[in-house]
Design an enzyme around this catalytic site. Structure first.
Site, PDB file in Angstrom:
ATOM      1  N   HIS A 303       0.836  -1.211   0.000  1.00  0.00           N
ATOM      2  CA  HIS A 303       0.000   0.000   0.000  1.00  0.00           C
ATOM      3  C   HIS A 303       0.866   1.254   0.000  1.00  0.00           C
ATOM      4  O   HIS A 303       0.622   2.200  -0.760  1.00  0.00           O
ATOM      5  CB  HIS A 303      -0.913  -0.011   1.226  1.00  0.00           C
ATOM      6  CG  HIS A 303      -1.736   1.221   1.380  1.00  0.00           C
ATOM      7  ND1 HIS A 303      -2.869   1.455   0.640  1.00  0.00           N
ATOM      8  CD2 HIS A 303      -1.580   2.304   2.190  1.00  0.00           C
ATOM      9  CE1 HIS A 303      -3.386   2.619   0.985  1.00  0.00           C
ATOM     10  NE2 HIS A 303      -2.624   3.158   1.921  1.00  0.00           N
ATOM     11  N   GLU A 304       1.907   1.262   0.844  1.00  0.00           N
ATOM     12  CA  GLU A 304       2.784   2.437   0.906  1.00  0.00           C
ATOM     13  C   GLU A 304       3.588   2.595  -0.384  1.00  0.00           C
ATOM     14  O   GLU A 304       3.798   3.713  -0.862  1.00  0.00           O
ATOM     15  CB  GLU A 304       3.731   2.330   2.112  1.00  0.00           C
ATOM     16  CG  GLU A 304       3.038   2.301   3.462  1.00  0.00           C
ATOM     17  CD  GLU A 304       2.114   3.485   3.685  1.00  0.00           C
ATOM     18  OE1 GLU A 304       2.386   4.573   3.144  1.00  0.00           O
ATOM     19  OE2 GLU A 304       1.100   3.329   4.398  1.00  0.00           O
ATOM     20  N   HIS A 307       1.794   4.453  -3.118  1.00  0.00           N
ATOM     21  CA  HIS A 307       1.876   5.917  -3.067  1.00  0.00           C
ATOM     22  C   HIS A 307       3.103   6.410  -3.837  1.00  0.00           C
ATOM     23  O   HIS A 307       3.053   7.413  -4.547  1.00  0.00           O
ATOM     24  CB  HIS A 307       1.963   6.390  -1.616  1.00  0.00           C
ATOM     25  CG  HIS A 307       0.697   6.192  -0.840  1.00  0.00           C
ATOM     26  ND1 HIS A 307      -0.530   6.595  -1.288  1.00  0.00           N
ATOM     27  CD2 HIS A 307       0.477   5.624   0.380  1.00  0.00           C
ATOM     28  CE1 HIS A 307      -1.456   6.296  -0.389  1.00  0.00           C
ATOM     29  NE2 HIS A 307      -0.867   5.694   0.632  1.00  0.00           N
TER      30      HIS A 307
END
Length: 363
Positions: A303-304, A307
């Site tokens: 998820h990170e 980004h």
């Protein structure tokens, strides 16, 4: 004879009260020592005989084990025996939040607040319910009230700026992040979150010096970074998992391997930040590595990294700036051409130039 019987009854009642106080104290101590499995195994079958607060602590053991149904059962039992304890209503509300039963959670939080309106936790829990229902203005009002209580917890200070961001009020969001930074402890993950967002918002505002100050402080906190590549043999399984996953995802996307940071914290957390795709970092807390399973860690890190790949808000801001600059430049070129060819009679070249430029800027 009557006096003897009365004395015996008083003694029995005193012994019963003493026994109930003892079991409550025993459970409170065990809960404080995080002996949740012990509490459940030794006391769950006898709760019907316990006083309300003792039942509450057994319920809290289930709460820490994320057994929602048993939590609700025991909190209801505790409330049945003592309707004046706000903590039981609060934990019931928190559990209902986790179960997605937000209307019922709101009822429980409001009851806790009715019994004790001085506790920041109760208002914060109510705010969480409203956020989950996307009732952001109500949530904002409740969170603000939570910050005004004695010894307020960190969460409302963290949530207020996020609500302003959700309401598309970036100026107020940034102001709230600064207030969050000034108010909460530097030992808290919420402080790290505030610094990260201050750095991001100031960058988007083109206040690069302020952004740099925030990110430098972020680095100077209890956050550590080292060359994991040279220490792979000494990494734990989960540390190696983080490193290899970041490396694998970076290679798939064809970007430079981000720095990997680990910082000491009692709460599981993670964040990513970047100047460009090839100058980025991914940070995870020690608690995240300790408490989460490998599957959960993989999900968080992916998820990170998403980004970083998307370059999210920075990319959109810079792209919009480039488009706006091009539009303004193009409008001036076309206006200049128009003023040269169509300036006749009452229409001066200057009037035609500005009229054309304004129309094109609007379009």
């Amino acid at each position: 004879m009557k006096r003897i019987l009365l004395t015996l009854i008083i003694c029995l009642l005193s012994l019963n009260n003493y026994a109930q106080e003892q079991i409550t104290a025993e459970l409170e101590k065990a809960y404080g020592e995080e002996k949740y499995d012990l509490i459940i195994s030794e006391h769950s079958e006898m709760v019907s005989e316990y006083p309300a607060k003792a039942i509450y602590y057994v319920g809290m053991a289930y709460y820490m084990k994320a057994d929602d149904n048993n939590v609700l059962k025991l909190m209801d039992l505790s409330i049945k025996k003592d309707k004046t304890d706000p903590d039981a209503y609060f934990i019931k509300g928190m559990t209902l939040n986790y179960m997605g039963q937000f209307d019922k959670a709101i009822e429980s939080f409001n009851k806790a607040i009715e019994l004790d309106s001085s506790n920041s936790n109760y208002f914060s829990g109510l705010g969480d319910s409203y956020v989950s229902q996307e009732k952001y203005n109500k949530a904002l009002s409740v969170y603000v009230t939570a910050t005004e209580k004695n010894e307020p917890i960190d969460r409302p200070f963290t949530m207020i700026p996020q609500i302003y961001a959700e309401l598309n009020q970036p100026k107020k969001a940034l102001e709230a992040f600064y207030k969050s930074k000034e108010t909460i402890s530097k030992e808290s993950d919420s402080y790290i979150n505030a610094l990260y967002n201050i750095g991001l918002y100031e960058f988007l505002n083109k206040e690069y010096d302020k952004s740099e100050i925030a990110y430098k402080e972020l680095i100077e906190l209890g956050i550590s970074s080292f060359n994991w590549k040279d220490h792979l043999s000494s990494l734990s399984d989960k540390e190696a998992l983080v490193y290899n996953l970041v490396l694998d995802l970076a290679n798939r996307e064809g970007i430079k391997m981000p720095e990997v940071w680990v910082y000491q914290s009692k709460d599981p957390n993670a964040f990513a930040t970047w100047a460009t795709k090839n100058s980025s970092l991914v940070a995870v807390s020690s608690a995240l590595l300790d408490k989460m399973s490998k599957d959960e860690i993989e999900w968080v890190v992916a998820h990170e990294m998403a980004h970083v790949f998307n370059w999210d808000m920075v990319t959109m801001t810079l792209l919009q700036w480039v488009i706006n600059t091009f539009v303004i430049f193009a409008s001036r070129v076309i206006a200049n051409i128009a003023s040269s060819y169509f300036s006749k009679g009452e229409w001066s070249s200057t009037m035609i130039y500005y009229a054309t430029a304004i129309v094109l800027d609007i379009v």
